[in-house]
Design a protein around this motif. Structure first.
Motif, mmCIF file in Angstrom:
data_model
loop_
_atom_site.group_PDB
_atom_site.id
_atom_site.type_symbol
_atom_site.label_atom_id
_atom_site.label_comp_id
_atom_site.label_asym_id
_atom_site.label_seq_id
_atom_site.Cartn_x
_atom_site.Cartn_y
_atom_site.Cartn_z
ATOM 1 N N ARG A 22 10.330 68.105 -19.888
ATOM 2 C CA ARG A 22 10.719 68.792 -21.122
ATOM 3 C C ARG A 22 10.183 68.066 -22.351
ATOM 4 O O ARG A 22 10.245 68.608 -23.467
ATOM 5 C CB ARG A 22 12.246 68.867 -21.226
ATOM 6 N N ARG A 23 9.681 66.858 -22.156
ATOM 7 C CA ARG A 23 9.249 66.043 -23.292
ATOM 8 C C ARG A 23 7.789 65.601 -23.144
ATOM 9 O O ARG A 23 7.430 64.502 -23.529
ATOM 10 C CB ARG A 23 10.177 64.827 -23.446
ATOM 11 N N VAL A 24 6.972 66.465 -22.570
ATOM 12 C CA VAL A 24 5.519 66.235 -22.583
ATOM 13 C C VAL A 24 5.017 66.708 -23.940
ATOM 14 O O VAL A 24 5.093 67.895 -24.270
ATOM 15 C CB VAL A 24 4.814 66.995 -21.446
ATOM 16 N N VAL A 25 4.528 65.794 -24.768
ATOM 17 C CA VAL A 25 4.110 66.146 -26.132
ATOM 18 C C VAL A 25 2.602 66.361 -26.236
ATOM 19 O O VAL A 25 2.105 66.761 -27.289
ATOM 20 C CB VAL A 25 4.559 65.061 -27.141
ATOM 21 N N TRP A 26 1.884 66.077 -25.160
ATOM 22 C CA TRP A 26 0.429 66.244 -25.173
ATOM 23 C C TRP A 26 0.093 67.701 -24.847
ATOM 24 O O TRP A 26 0.360 68.185 -23.760
ATOM 25 C CB TRP A 26 -0.215 65.302 -24.161
ATOM 26 N N ARG A 27 -0.498 68.403 -25.808
ATOM 27 C CA ARG A 27 -0.887 69.790 -25.619
ATOM 28 C C ARG A 27 -2.358 69.862 -25.224
ATOM 29 O O ARG A 27 -3.058 68.855 -25.239
ATOM 30 C CB ARG A 27 -0.648 70.568 -26.923
ATOM 31 N N ARG A 28 -2.829 71.019 -24.870
ATOM 32 C CA ARG A 28 -4.243 71.216 -24.570
ATOM 33 C C ARG A 28 -4.974 71.677 -25.825
ATOM 34 O O ARG A 28 -4.339 72.025 -26.832
ATOM 35 C CB ARG A 28 -4.403 72.229 -23.422
ATOM 36 N N MET B 4 -2.334 56.345 -27.248
ATOM 37 C CA MET B 4 -1.766 57.670 -27.522
ATOM 38 C C MET B 4 -0.501 57.910 -26.707
ATOM 39 O O MET B 4 -0.474 57.634 -25.505
ATOM 40 C CB MET B 4 -2.785 58.769 -27.213
ATOM 41 N N ILE B 5 0.531 58.414 -27.346
ATOM 42 C CA ILE B 5 1.765 58.773 -26.649
ATOM 43 C C ILE B 5 1.641 60.209 -26.135
ATOM 44 O O ILE B 5 1.333 61.126 -26.912
ATOM 45 C CB ILE B 5 2.989 58.636 -27.575
ATOM 46 N N VAL B 6 1.857 60.386 -24.823
ATOM 47 C CA VAL B 6 1.646 61.706 -24.229
ATOM 48 C C VAL B 6 2.943 62.364 -23.776
ATOM 49 O O VAL B 6 3.007 63.587 -23.600
ATOM 50 C CB VAL B 6 0.664 61.632 -23.039
ATOM 51 N N ALA B 7 3.991 61.586 -23.561
ATOM 52 C CA ALA B 7 5.253 62.136 -23.062
ATOM 53 C C ALA B 7 6.343 61.084 -23.226
ATOM 54 O O ALA B 7 6.083 59.941 -23.636
ATOM 55 C CB ALA B 7 5.117 62.535 -21.594
ATOM 56 N N TYR B 8 7.562 61.486 -22.888
ATOM 57 C CA TYR B 8 8.706 60.567 -22.921
ATOM 58 C C TYR B 8 9.504 60.700 -21.620
ATOM 59 O O TYR B 8 9.513 61.747 -20.974
ATOM 60 C CB TYR B 8 9.611 60.879 -24.120
ATOM 61 N N ARG B 9 10.177 59.612 -21.262
ATOM 62 C CA ARG B 9 11.103 59.648 -20.129
ATOM 63 C C ARG B 9 12.451 60.205 -20.607
ATOM 64 O O ARG B 9 12.648 60.428 -21.803
ATOM 65 C CB ARG B 9 11.283 58.238 -19.558
ATOM 66 N N ARG B 10 13.377 60.366 -19.655
ATOM 67 C CA ARG B 10 14.699 60.862 -20.028
ATOM 68 C C ARG B 10 15.428 59.915 -20.970
ATOM 69 O O ARG B 10 16.268 60.339 -21.780
ATOM 70 C CB ARG B 10 15.549 61.096 -18.777
ATOM 71 N N ASP B 11 15.103 58.619 -20.886
ATOM 72 C CA ASP B 11 15.748 57.666 -21.795
ATOM 73 C C ASP B 11 15.003 57.549 -23.124
ATOM 74 O O ASP B 11 15.265 56.651 -23.909
ATOM 75 C CB ASP B 11 15.875 56.293 -21.132
ATOM 76 N N ARG B 12 14.049 58.455 -23.347
ATOM 77 C CA ARG B 12 13.269 58.564 -24.590
ATOM 78 C C ARG B 12 12.249 57.444 -24.771
ATOM 79 O O ARG B 12 11.683 57.305 -25.858
ATOM 80 C CB ARG B 12 14.185 58.620 -25.834
ATOM 81 N N THR B 13 11.994 56.626 -23.750
ATOM 82 C CA THR B 13 10.932 55.629 -23.875
ATOM 83 C C THR B 13 9.582 56.324 -23.725
ATOM 84 O O THR B 13 9.440 57.267 -22.933
ATOM 85 C CB THR B 13 11.076 54.518 -22.812
ATOM 86 N N PRO B 14 8.562 55.881 -24.479
ATOM 87 C CA PRO B 14 7.280 56.594 -24.491
ATOM 88 C C PRO B 14 6.402 56.275 -23.285
ATOM 89 O O PRO B 14 6.489 55.195 -22.685
ATOM 90 C CB PRO B 14 6.616 56.091 -25.778
#
Length: 558
Positions: free
Chosen positions: A161-167, A224-234
């Protein structure tokens, strides 16, 4: 009087072999990697060899807020470069590459116009040397590797749900802004919401344009930050182990492209981040290389000075240690009349009052650029319908604001028409009048940086930002990103976030609806108003008029 189209002028140009253009800057043929006869990349080994050279003078070309009447910023950049060479100053031009999206949409290409163009125009506005394709491929390789990692067990514990890297895609395609990926069952992975941005908004594009060399490029890609874990770590691109392969795909794209103007003067065309959704400047490596080879380097920043110049001065110059000696603000009589309330269809008729009424937009840009400690000259990009009284009204207004405006006829006459502008710019640069400094320090809080730009550059009363976004900025500061500059994503048409509010408005707020961390590029993006990171095509896209004629030549590009 009938004028030739830009593409007709470009096709009739007498181009020199690219080796002769390189020779003007002291680049041997062995250090050029040719793409055909009229374009080449400059080798990294040559770039390394000239780092001990003294820097030339840097001149930035920016503009008022764009209008449908046209301003001609790239045209003026090229014309000024040719003009400086005409008066005996060794000058090179540095501009951005064109994106296919706006080329086939509404904006058109990015090679200048009239008798102030960079050639080969068709190749530059289409595939060129493949840089944008390489950036698109590198970006989407990372996208594929993220989803592949999740498919094969998700060892990094990515929260899907927290993958921030788009295409990305180098095309205006609104249908791809938000998509659902991985549909079709177990074999295709885990369904999730995703989306596309245009390639010029990619963080990979920004990194390519800010990196100093391949080592710096790979480090930034890994950051580059591409996603986060459930604990919000990058989770970083290096955690996906994508940075090495991405660097391989970008190896050739990292090398600046050398081409020429219609008057056979050298031009570097490299990189192309949008100015409204990215930082809007050509690559650092092209600009810094040109400064080692020429006495004057003329470069541009995208759209109006509230976007392009602000980011050039606050982001690019800060990151690359650059300091412009002079800034040229481009304006047209036609655009002043539009800012003064005249409809596009009525721009041909003389209307001095409308010119005066529209000039405050220009005045605000002059004041803003001066606030960075840099002298300003206004270039009035001449149109054949301009009258003497209208031109004089602009000159008088600019004089009242402590600068000077010079009429430049480079579109019609090439360097002959820009010689006066070039002479004055050279005089100012030679006088070392600049005392450049960004308008905010590194250690200012991220929100205060956004607030500073909104109030000092846009003249807004306040920034509207939800507490959730303010907390996000504070979290990034706690993670060590507080010293980054900010990149404002905003409409180019107005100082406000409303594209219909022309002139120099006051009494407005700037709503920030999203913030993004570009940890690799090294800035925080504040998305304001309704700005889209994937544009759409207009009702009648330019693509409808682009075709091959009976001789196999391209028609319809502009």
């Amino acid at each position: 009087m009938a004028f030739k189209t830009d593409i007709e002028i470009a096709r009739a140009a007498t181009k020199l072999p690219i080796q002769e253009i390189g020779a003007k800057l002291g680049i041997s043929s062995d250090d050029l990697l040719p793409y055909g006869h009229d374009k080449a990349k400059v080798s990294q080994s040559f770039i390394n060899s000239v780092q001990g050279n003294k820097n030339g003078k840097l001149v930035l070309v920016t503009a008022i807020n764009p209008t449908p009447a046209g301003e001609g910023k790239t045209t003026t950049t090229v014309g000024l470069g040719d003009g400086l060479n005409r008066i005996g100053r060794k000058a090179a031009v540095c501009i951005r590459e064109a994106s296919l999206g706006p080329n086939f949409g509404m904006k058109g290409g990015a090679a200048g116009g009239g008798n102030a163009q960079v050639v080969p125009m068709e190749e530059m506005n289409l595939h060129f040397t493949g840089d944008f394709h390489a950036i698109t491929s590198a970006h989407n390789l990372l996208s594929a590797m993220i989803d592949n990692h999740i498919y094969w067990g998700n060892e990094l514990e990515i929260d899907t749900r927290r993958v921030v890297w788009r295409r990305v895609l180098d095309m205006n395609d609104r249908a791809l802004r938000t998509i659902t990926a991985s549909l079709g069952g177990v074999a295709n992975g885990f369904p999730r919401e995703a989306g596309f941005d245009i390639t010029v908004a990619s963080e990979v594009m920004a990194i390519l344009c800010l990196a100093n060399n391949l080592e710096d490029l790979q480090k930034r890609l890994g950051d580059m930050i591409v996603a986060y874990r459930r604990d919000r770590t990058p989770i970083y691109a290096r955690d996906i182990k994508a940075d090495g392969a991405m660097t391989v795909l970008l190896k050739d794209a990292m090398q600046p492209n050398l081409v020429q103007t219609l008057e056979n003067n050298p031009a570097f065309v490299h990189g192309g981040p949008f100015a409204n959704i990215a930082h809007g400047c050509n690559s650092v490596i092209a600009t810094t290389t040109a400064l080692k080879l020429a006495d004057f380097v003329v470069t541009e920043a995208g759209f109006g000075a509230d976007l392009g110049a602000e980011k050039f001065l606050n982001i690019k110059c800060r990151k690359a240690g650059l300091a412009p000696s002079c800034v040229v603000v481009v304006a047209t009589v036609r655009a002043m009349k539009m800012n003064g309330g005249v409809a596009k269809a009525d721009l041909g008729a003389e209307n001095v009052d409308a010119v005066k009424k529209g000039c405050p937009n220009l005045g605000r840009h002059i004041e803003n650029v001066k606030s960075f400690g840099v002298p300003v000259v206004v270039a009035i990009n001449h149109f054949v319908t301009d009258t003497d009284a209208e031109v004089q009204a602009v000159k008088d207004f600019v004089s009242e604001h402590g600068s000077e405006a010079i009429l430049s006829r480079h579109w019609e006459l090439g360097s002959e028409g820009s010689a006066e502008l070039a002479t004055r710019v050279a005089e100012i640069a030679d006088a070392d009048m600049a005392n450049f400094a960004p308008i905010y320090p590194d250690d200012m809080s991220l929100f205060d940086k956004i607030d500073t730009i909104a109030k000092r550059i846009y003249r807004a009363d306040e920034v509207l930002m939800d507490q959730k976004l303010r907390n996000q900025l504070k979290d990034w500061e706690a993670q060590g990103y507080g010293n980054l500059p900010v990149c404002m994503a905003k409409t180019q048409y107005s100082f406000t976030t409303d594209p219909e509010r022309r002139g120099a408005p006051t009494g407005f707020s700037v709503p920030v609806r999203e913030v993004r961390l570009s940890a690799g590029a090294g800035f925080v993006i504040a998305i304001c108003g309704e700005i889209m990171t994937m544009p759409g095509l207009p009702r009648v896209p330019s693509a409808e008029a682009i075709k091959l004629n009976a001789d196999g030549d391209v028609e319809g590009l502009f």
